[in-house]
Motif scaffolding. Structure first.
Motif, PDB file in Angstrom:
ATOM      1  N   GLU A   1      50.297  57.161  34.577  1.00  0.00           N
ATOM      2  CA  GLU A   1      50.943  56.700  36.117  1.00  0.00           C
ATOM      3  C   GLU A   1      50.003  57.671  37.197  1.00  0.00           C
ATOM      4  OE1 GLU A   1      52.498  54.239  36.419  1.00  0.00           O
ATOM      5  OE2 GLU A   1      53.073  54.410  34.490  1.00  0.00           O
ATOM      6  N   LYS A   2      49.492  58.789  36.646  1.00  0.00           N
ATOM      7  CA  LYS A   2      48.749  59.512  37.235  1.00  0.00           C
ATOM      8  C   LYS A   2      47.215  58.812  37.525  1.00  0.00           C
ATOM      9  CE  LYS A   2      48.997  63.884  38.800  1.00  0.00           C
ATOM     10  NZ  LYS A   2      49.016  65.238  38.790  1.00  0.00           N
ATOM     11  N   LEU A   3      46.871  58.330  36.251  1.00  0.00           N
ATOM     12  CA  LEU A   3      45.594  57.795  36.082  1.00  0.00           C
ATOM     13  C   LEU A   3      45.482  56.513  36.855  1.00  0.00           C
ATOM     14  CD1 LEU A   3      42.829  57.774  33.986  1.00  0.00           C
ATOM     15  CD2 LEU A   3      43.955  55.789  33.185  1.00  0.00           C
ATOM     16  N   SER A   4      46.725  55.742  36.828  1.00  0.00           N
ATOM     17  CA  SER A   4      46.500  54.492  37.631  1.00  0.00           C
ATOM     18  C   SER A   4      46.301  54.791  39.041  1.00  0.00           C
ATOM     19  CB  SER A   4      47.862  53.727  37.131  1.00  0.00           C
ATOM     20  OG  SER A   4      47.925  52.567  38.223  1.00  0.00           O
TER      21      SER A   4
ATOM     22  N   MET B   1      42.547  56.119  39.722  1.00  0.00           N
ATOM     23  CA  MET B   1      41.390  55.132  39.826  1.00  0.00           C
ATOM     24  C   MET B   1      41.575  53.955  40.559  1.00  0.00           C
ATOM     25  SD  MET B   1      41.983  53.697  35.706  1.00  0.00           S
ATOM     26  CE  MET B   1      40.544  52.579  35.942  1.00  0.00           C
ATOM     27  N   ASP B   2      42.861  53.990  41.037  1.00  0.00           N
ATOM     28  CA  ASP B   2      43.251  52.688  41.897  1.00  0.00           C
ATOM     29  C   ASP B   2      43.295  51.493  40.919  1.00  0.00           C
ATOM     30  OD1 ASP B   2      44.367  50.856  43.811  1.00  0.00           O
ATOM     31  OD2 ASP B   2      42.945  51.518  45.306  1.00  0.00           O
ATOM     32  N   TYR B   3      43.792  51.375  39.895  1.00  0.00           N
ATOM     33  CA  TYR B   3      43.723  50.267  38.875  1.00  0.00           C
ATOM     34  C   TYR B   3      43.732  48.933  39.302  1.00  0.00           C
ATOM     35  CZ  TYR B   3      44.489  48.233  34.175  1.00  0.00           C
ATOM     36  OH  TYR B   3      44.328  47.212  33.018  1.00  0.00           O
ATOM     37  N   ASP B   4      44.709  48.704  40.139  1.00  0.00           N
ATOM     38  CA  ASP B   4      44.845  47.269  40.791  1.00  0.00           C
ATOM     39  C   ASP B   4      43.736  46.875  41.450  1.00  0.00           C
ATOM     40  OD1 ASP B   4      47.087  47.139  39.392  1.00  0.00           O
ATOM     41  OD2 ASP B   4      48.439  47.713  41.083  1.00  0.00           O
ATOM     42  N   ALA B   5      43.033  47.757  42.252  1.00  0.00           N
ATOM     43  CA  ALA B   5      42.039  47.507  43.020  1.00  0.00           C
ATOM     44  C   ALA B   5      40.658  47.159  42.139  1.00  0.00           C
ATOM     45  CB  ALA B   5      41.687  48.739  44.124  1.00  0.00           C
ATOM     46  N   LEU B   6      40.765  48.082  41.257  1.00  0.00           N
ATOM     47  CA  LEU B   6      39.411  47.761  40.341  1.00  0.00           C
ATOM     48  C   LEU B   6      39.610  46.506  39.751  1.00  0.00           C
ATOM     49  CD1 LEU B   6      38.681  51.307  38.635  1.00  0.00           C
ATOM     50  CD2 LEU B   6      37.403  50.033  40.301  1.00  0.00           C
ATOM     51  N   ARG B   7      40.668  46.173  39.422  1.00  0.00           N
ATOM     52  CA  ARG B   7      41.030  44.897  38.648  1.00  0.00           C
ATOM     53  C   ARG B   7      40.751  43.621  39.649  1.00  0.00           C
ATOM     54  NH1 ARG B   7      40.271  44.990  33.376  1.00  0.00           N
ATOM     55  NH2 ARG B   7      41.908  46.254  32.044  1.00  0.00           N
ATOM     56  N   ARG B   8      41.060  43.812  40.767  1.00  0.00           N
ATOM     57  CA  ARG B   8      40.803  42.721  41.981  1.00  0.00           C
ATOM     58  C   ARG B   8      39.084  42.633  41.949  1.00  0.00           C
ATOM     59  NH1 ARG B   8      45.068  44.993  44.425  1.00  0.00           N
ATOM     60  NH2 ARG B   8      43.956  46.352  45.621  1.00  0.00           N
ATOM     61  N   ASP B   9      38.651  43.846  41.984  1.00  0.00           N
ATOM     62  CA  ASP B   9      37.150  44.053  42.236  1.00  0.00           C
ATOM     63  C   ASP B   9      36.332  43.141  40.891  1.00  0.00           C
ATOM     64  OD1 ASP B   9      34.363  45.269  43.080  1.00  0.00           O
ATOM     65  OD2 ASP B   9      34.568  45.784  41.120  1.00  0.00           O
ATOM     66  N   GLN B  10      36.903  43.518  39.731  1.00  0.00           N
ATOM     67  CA  GLN B  10      36.214  42.891  38.609  1.00  0.00           C
ATOM     68  C   GLN B  10      36.470  41.309  38.637  1.00  0.00           C
ATOM     69  OE1 GLN B  10      39.031  43.217  34.959  1.00  0.00           O
ATOM     70  NE2 GLN B  10      36.799  43.537  33.819  1.00  0.00           N
ATOM     71  N   ALA B  11      37.551  40.841  39.291  1.00  0.00           N
ATOM     72  CA  ALA B  11      37.625  39.234  39.435  1.00  0.00           C
ATOM     73  C   ALA B  11      36.707  38.811  40.195  1.00  0.00           C
ATOM     74  CB  ALA B  11      38.964  39.087  39.547  1.00  0.00           C
ATOM     75  N   GLU B  12      36.408  39.402  41.484  1.00  0.00           N
ATOM     76  CA  GLU B  12      35.607  38.993  42.419  1.00  0.00           C
ATOM     77  C   GLU B  12      34.061  39.229  41.934  1.00  0.00           C
ATOM     78  OE1 GLU B  12      36.506  41.709  45.716  1.00  0.00           O
ATOM     79  OE2 GLU B  12      38.372  40.705  46.022  1.00  0.00           O
ATOM     80  N   ALA B  13      33.777  40.067  41.262  1.00  0.00           N
ATOM     81  CA  ALA B  13      32.469  40.332  40.710  1.00  0.00           C
ATOM     82  C   ALA B  13      32.057  39.022  39.781  1.00  0.00           C
ATOM     83  CB  ALA B  13      32.151  41.702  40.096  1.00  0.00           C
ATOM     84  N   ARG B  14      33.011  38.930  38.982  1.00  0.00           N
ATOM     85  CA  ARG B  14      33.053  37.598  38.012  1.00  0.00           C
ATOM     86  C   ARG B  14      32.696  36.473  38.620  1.00  0.00           C
ATOM     87  NH1 ARG B  14      37.281  38.947  32.882  1.00  0.00           N
ATOM     88  NH2 ARG B  14      35.980  40.735  32.110  1.00  0.00           N
ATOM     89  N   ALA B  15      33.354  36.152  39.571  1.00  0.00           N
ATOM     90  CA  ALA B  15      32.921  35.163  40.471  1.00  0.00           C
ATOM     91  C   ALA B  15      31.510  34.936  40.978  1.00  0.00           C
ATOM     92  CB  ALA B  15      33.876  34.871  41.484  1.00  0.00           C
ATOM     93  N   ARG B  16      30.979  36.192  41.105  1.00  0.00           N
ATOM     94  CA  ARG B  16      29.543  36.139  41.366  1.00  0.00           C
ATOM     95  C   ARG B  16      28.467  36.292  40.531  1.00  0.00           C
ATOM     96  NH1 ARG B  16      28.903  40.788  43.481  1.00  0.00           N
ATOM     97  NH2 ARG B  16      31.046  41.841  43.477  1.00  0.00           N
ATOM     98  N   GLY B  17      29.112  36.332  39.139  1.00  0.00           N
ATOM     99  CA  GLY B  17      28.370  36.240  37.872  1.00  0.00           C
ATOM    100  C   GLY B  17      28.031  37.569  37.605  1.00  0.00           C
TER     101      GLY B  17
END
Length: 786
Positions: free
Chosen positions: A429-432, A435-451
């Protein structure tokens, strides 16, 4: 992290006392020591991976001006008894006698065959070219797969195979668990050889005094008392006439735990010549002959239920160790810890594991930072991610469902380790949040949309620290599980302490001063620390396996508490007060209730040293006090934590860019947060370097191809990401100090987190990597582009 009062030394972030001295270039390493008449030794090495030694003619070398001595393996063996790298608690482990210099047969390219001793290293190296040596090349067995083949050539002619050790583990009902699994994921891993690249290479200065029969060895080692015992037994010198001094040591990481032939031959050379003899490995020699590590072929599978519960693991680990099991700690420990740590963070209770330890015609492998941990962690955590993918679960969620609950301890793993108390859920829980895990997952999805292909990797880990007597003592190794400390009151009111744990840059001396200061009621600056000298420090196990604070630190605490009680008793006699009514604060003896100053420690020291005649008759001040500590109860103090890695992978070039790395770990009581975080960051870089860059490449004939820093890549600061660290503190109850180890936590799981992050980034392509290091070529091969 547990909050500690600001006025207490324990828990304060303080820099290492030696850091300023080293930054000013005032270190004193083995090569800085230059006694009068010092000679230098160089070695003729086998040019073949496997060869019979037909003859070694030293006559021309001996005729070269400046050469004082030259000898081969049989001559060295007349002084130095051979050794065997086996222990009783690995039943069936076998390894033949090993000599300082090869006798009859050389078994890896670079094994020392003969030695030249001269007035300079340059002359000794020139003389090597004059040695006429004849070899008969024999078939070499280099690959792990070839070593497993019963039809391969034998590295040791007396053995029926190239198998050094076999271990099978079974717990629970793995076959039934796999039969009932909703999904089974499996993978074959190749973990390729690495080596240590310490700033200071292996170094030794041996000085035998013929007149007294005394041997003094200045040695870049992390275990002076272990080597003290080795030199005594193998050269037939009484222990009381052997002294080993570890001055400043420029990094060890386990590499400097072991017995090396060149170092034993240098001692033999000093005995033969009656003069000091120095050996300092050059970088080429280091690559050839320093222990290697992490040579594994692992096939593993994991069965999971439909809800993501991990039901079982099955692991087959074949590991290559070179031609010998390294003395005195054995080369079986790496593989043993790897298969026993598989799945350790999880509630899974069914497990089947097989370990095969194999001889090869390559440099020996043995223990190095985080022994076996990265192998166990990479295999386990890659399968956990694969299971999450098979079931459509988030990688963080599947770990939440499976890690051992924080209130379930003590807990026995499927592999047989008893865990006293860990904090997986708190760390998750402290790691989540960190690193703001959920925000990084959103960033990952947005980046993939840009290739742009980014990945997030997680790795939960359990780390072995504070090993007790069961680790080596029960197997017959003369490696101490206890540590000691001697505290001396100085007339000025300060203190000198002599410790058996050693310093190689991690801050051992600094934390020892903090612990002593905390118990003695003075500032750490009033504590002078001596370490690394078997003549002046208590006998102990020294620093390895993250045992410095958890074992040696307790010895310091006990000695300091005994000294405190002693001083309060003497002060009570002088002040006509009960010792219980007094305390020591900021270097002053005060009334415990009111804090009123009664006497400074400097005044007490003046009386005890210079006017003891004023004390009551029969009072004999005890001005030096010792304490010792051996861990009891649990065989280890296990620590835990979780790491995460964030990467970006270019599918056109195969390059991996590290964007960020996070660590949450639990090492119990934290003595010095600054040094703990330094250890974690250094360990993370070690792990990331091994996972991305470092590889000992061999030709099929057994010739090492990566013998320079142009061929063997190590991480640079510019390539490393920002490493953010947080802590959970679960003090161990097996120690009054509550400290566990932390030196290997960063290395244990960083490579696993990186591997998962790279595979996460490549998941849209269906590419999976399972071989380290993750070079651009291997990334492109996984993508089908090369």
């Amino acid at each position: 992290m547990t909050q500690v009062p600001a006025d207490r030394p324990i828990g304060r972030a303080m820099p290492r006392a030696a850091a300023r001295r080293h930054a000013a270039g005032r270190g004193r390493f083995v090569d800085d020591i230059a006694p009068a008449g010092c000679l230098h030794i160089a070695f003729l090495r086998s040019p073949h991976a496997h060869a019979r030694i037909l003859s070694v003619d030293l006559s021309a070398a001996l005729d070269l001006p400046g050469v004082v001595d030259a000898f081969d393996g049989p001559a060295c063996a007349e002084l130095c008894k051979p050794w065997i790298g086996t222990l009783d608690h690995f039943p069936g482990l076998r390894s033949p006698e090993q000599h300082a210099l090869a006798v009859d047969v050389a078994r890896w390219s670079g094994e020392p065959v003969a030695a030249v001793v001269a007035t300079s290293r340059a002359i000794a190296e020139d003389a090597l070219d004059l040695i006429e040596a004849e070899f008969e090349e024999l078939p070499a067995v280099t690959d792990i797969e070839a070593a497993l083949d019963p039809d391969s050539a034998r590295i040791h002619a007396d053995y029926d195979s190239n198998l050094a050790f076999r271990l099978d583990l079974t717990a629970g009902e793995p076959d039934a668990a796999f039969a009932g699994a909703a999904a089974i994921v499996e993978r074959s891993f190749r973990f390729n050889r690495q080596t240590g690249v310490t700033l200071e290479p292996r170094s030794l200065l041996a000085d035998f005094q013929p007149g007294t029969g005394e041997l003094t060895v200045h040695h870049s080692t992390q275990t002076p008392y272990q080597m003290h015992d080795v030199y005594s037994r193998h050269f037939g010198i009484p222990e009381e006439r052997v002294r080993v001094v570890a001055p400043d040591v420029g990094g060890s990481f386990g590499l400097k735990l072991h017995v090396y032939g060149e170092e034993m031959a240098a001692v033999a050379a000093s005995i033969r010549t009656g003069r000091p003899v120095k050996f300092v490995a050059d970088r080429y020699e280091s690559f050839l002959t320093d222990i290697h590590l992490r040579d594994h072929r692992v096939h593993a599978r994991m069965g999971v239920a439909a809800d993501g519960e991990i039901l079982a693991m099955e692991v087959d680990d074949a590991t290559g160790i070179g031609p010998f099991s390294v003395y005195p700690r054995t080369s079986a420990v790496e593989g043993n810890q790897a298969i026993r740590l598989m799945g350790a963070p999880y509630r899974m209770q069914s497990y089947k594991g097989r370990l095969s330890v194999l001889f090869q015609n390559k440099a020996p492998t043995c223990q190095y930072r985080a022994v076996g941990h990265p192998i166990a962690c990479m295999a386990t955590e890659a399968l956990v991610d694969a299971a999450a993918g098979a079931l459509g679960l988030d990688p963080l969620d599947i770990r939440r469902r499976n890690v051992v609950p924080d209130d379930a301890y003590p807990y026995r793993t499927a592999n047989g380790y008893m865990l006293e108390g860990l904090s997986h859920h708190a760390c998750l829980e402290k790691l989540s949040a960190l690193m703001d895990y959920d925000a990084l997952r959103r960033d990952q999805a947005e980046a993939r949309a840009r290739g742009v292909h980014r990945g997030i990797g997680l790795a939960v880990f359990v780390e072995i620290t504070n090993p007790g007597p069961a680790f080596y003592g029960v197997g017959g190794a003369r490696i101490s599980a206890q540590d000691g400390c001697t505290v001396k009151l100085e007339p000025s009111g300060g203190f000198s302490i002599a410790i058996s744990i050693t310093e190689q840059g991690q801050g051992t001396e600094a934390i020892s001063a903090q612990i002593a200061a905390d118990r003695l009621g003075v500032s750490p600056e009033r504590i002078s620390v001596v370490s690394g000298d078997t003549r002046t420090t208590p006998y102990g196990g020294a620093t390895w396996a993250s045992r410095g604070a958890g074992i040696g630190g307790v010895a310091v605490m006990k000695a300091a508490e005994a000294m405190r009680a002693n001083l309060l008793g003497l002060a009570g006699t002088i002040l006509q007060a009960s010792p219980e009514s007094l305390d020591i604060r900021e270097g002053t003896i005060v009334d415990a209730q009111t804090g009123t100053e009664r006497m400074s420690l400097a005044e007490l020291g003046r009386i005890l040293y210079f006017r003891p005649d004023t004390l009551p008759p029969g009072t004999h001040p005890l001005l030096t006090v010792s304490g010792h500590h051996v861990p009891q109860g649990y065989p280890f103090a296990f620590t835990n934590g979780i790491q995460a890695s964030h990467v970006e992978v270019d599918p056109d070039t195969g390059l991996v860019e590290l964007l960020g790395h996070w660590v949450v770990e639990d090492c119990g009581t934290i003595i010095n947060p600054l040094l703990v975080d330094e250890q974690i960051r250094g360990g993370v870089v070690h792990g990331l370097g091994g996972a991305l860059f470092e590889e000992c490449n061999y030709s099929p004939e057994g010739q090492l191809l990566s013998t320079t820093l142009a061929d063997y890549l190590v991480p640079l600061a510019s390539e490393m990401p920002d490493i953010k660290i947080a802590h959970v503190a679960t003090p161990t109850k097996t120690s009054p100090l509550g400290a566990k180890g932390v030196g290997e936590a960063g290395t244990a799981a960083s490579g696993a987190a990186l591997l998962n992050a790279v595979n996460d980034a490549l998941s849209p392509f269906g590419a999976v990597l399972a071989e380290t290091p993750l070079t651009p070529e291997r990334v492109l091969r996984a993508l089908g582009k090369v």
